[in-house]
Design a protein around this motif. Structure first.
Motif: not given
Length: 401
Positions: A168-192
């Motif tokens: 959403r920020a790229l769309d508003v601020i600079d849509n010339s920047i190409t997004p690159l999604a990387i599959a997250r590995r490891g413990g989930a957010h806040d996971s013990d």
């Protein structure tokens, strides 16, 4: 030159972060430069960073980043939307960033972009969900789910929520920047619980405080571990919020609900809850526990309290007014030269540069300096708690850069 931005906190830097940098460079090519927008001494969950910003930036360049810049503090103590927009605005201001890499639980860029578009379109549903008492994140999930259940399901994960906010920020601020999604590995957010041998940052923080430094070693690159060990040896870490309880309380008890309102986004309900909780409780954690509700989740309460302590009204713009360099890696000098030629903002490398900035930026510089001075009160060693660090500290630079 391919220049890829990464928005990060590295609180602290661990093997999952190293994987993200390495995977980004694998996809973009070995010569791609990596520039990180790093949260400073205060982080988006509404807390003090466990390790100060220059040390965390050093760990990042020792583990593959080329340049580390500081995300504006107003963005760091904002919602996911404000955090993303402030960090993306910083990277866009450089004038040379071609890509933005971010982690997601499901690295389906098309579906993430669909969720980002729907979040714009479903504003009426979002407002109704907020009026029903849901938090912003839960309200957004409900709004998107009504239009597309698969896209809405992404918002159940905080990492996916941030990924969508970056888009959403790229769309508003600079849509010339190409997004690159990387599959997250490891413990989930806040996971013990680590996954694939990779931890969440919250697990590392808990291990550090409860079990000590050696418990963190299996989950950190050796270079990042060495930085953490050095900072602990000189009693500069771990920094814990409880160390400044009395300083925070001294500030909060001077403020009634009306005075707290600017730090709560003009939400009178939250301001009254915070004022009452600060009067009746004796620690930051206890205030948070008393004030939080379904509508006011813990992270939002913590951010509002820290904003009040640091005197950072919610109305302050999250966008950067200058660029502060925290660390320079192997390709960092070349990237810095390129950046200085096309950057839309003043660039601060050494403290002297800050003193020479125009008068209209001195207020922002003083505000940031005060935040760092208050953070210093939480250092384990009393001898490190003097103010004025912004006048003394300079970016770490790899000797072989």
């Amino acid at each position: 030159m391919t220049v890829c931005g990464i928005v990060a906190e590295y609180n602290p830097f661990h093997a999952g972060h190293a994987h993200h940098i390495a995977e980004t460079r694998r996809l973009l090519g070995a010569h791609a430069a990596i520039v990180c927008a790093l949260s400073g001494n205060f982080v988006q969950r509404g807390d003090l960073a466990v390790l100060e910003k220059y040390a965390r930036a050093e760990a990042a360049v020792r583990c593959g980043a080329d340049l580390v810049l500081e995300t504006p503090i107003a963005a760091c103590l904002s919602s996911a939307e404000g955090f993303a927009r402030g960090a993306v605005a910083l990277l866009a201001s450089l004038g040379c960033v071609t890509h933005l890499s971010f982690g997601a639980e499901l690295a389906d860029l098309a579906l993430l972009q669909r969720a980002a578009v729907l979040s714009h379109m479903q504003q009426d549903t979002l407002r109704r969900a907020l009026a029903a008492g849901l938090s912003y994140a839960a309200a957004m999930q409900r709004a998107v789910e009504q239009a597309d259940p698969a896209a809405g399901a992404l918002l159940a994960s905080p990492n996916n929520t941030l990924a969508i906010e970056y888009l959403r920020a790229l769309d508003v601020i600079d849509n010339s920047i190409t997004p690159l999604a990387i599959a997250r590995r490891g413990g989930a957010h806040d996971s013990d619980i680590p996954a694939d041998g990779l931890p969440s940052a919250s697990l590392l923080r808990r291990l550090l405080v409860e079990d000590g430094l050696d418990a963190c070693r299996p989950y950190m690159p050796e270079a990042a571990f060495a930085v953490l060990a050095r900072e602990i040896a000189r009693s500069a870490a771990p920094v814990v919020r409880g160390a400044v309880d009395q300083a925070v309380l001294a500030r909060l008890r001077r403020l009634d609900a009306a005075a707290l309102l600017p730090y709560c986004g003009a939400d009178t309900g939250l301001a009254h809850r915070l004022a009452e909780a600060a009067r009746e409780n004796v620690s930051f954690s206890a205030i948070c526990a008393a004030a939080q509700t379904r509508r006011y989740p813990l992270a939002r309460v913590r951010r509002a309290l820290l904003r009040a302590w640091l005197d950072l009204p919610q109305a302050l713009a999250a966008k950067p007014q200058y660029v502060r360099v925290l660390a320079i890696g192997r390709h960092g000098r070349a990237l810095l030269r390129q950046m200085k030629e096309c950057c839309a903002l003043p660039v601060i490398v050494k403290p002297a540069a800050a003193r020479s900035l125009p008068d209209n930026l001195q207020t922002a510089l003083a505000r940031d300096a005060l935040a760092d001075d208050l953070y210093a009160l939480a250092y384990p060693a009393p001898t490190l708690r003097a103010g004025g660090g912004h006048l003394r500290k300079t970016p770490f630079c790899l000797l072989d850069a």
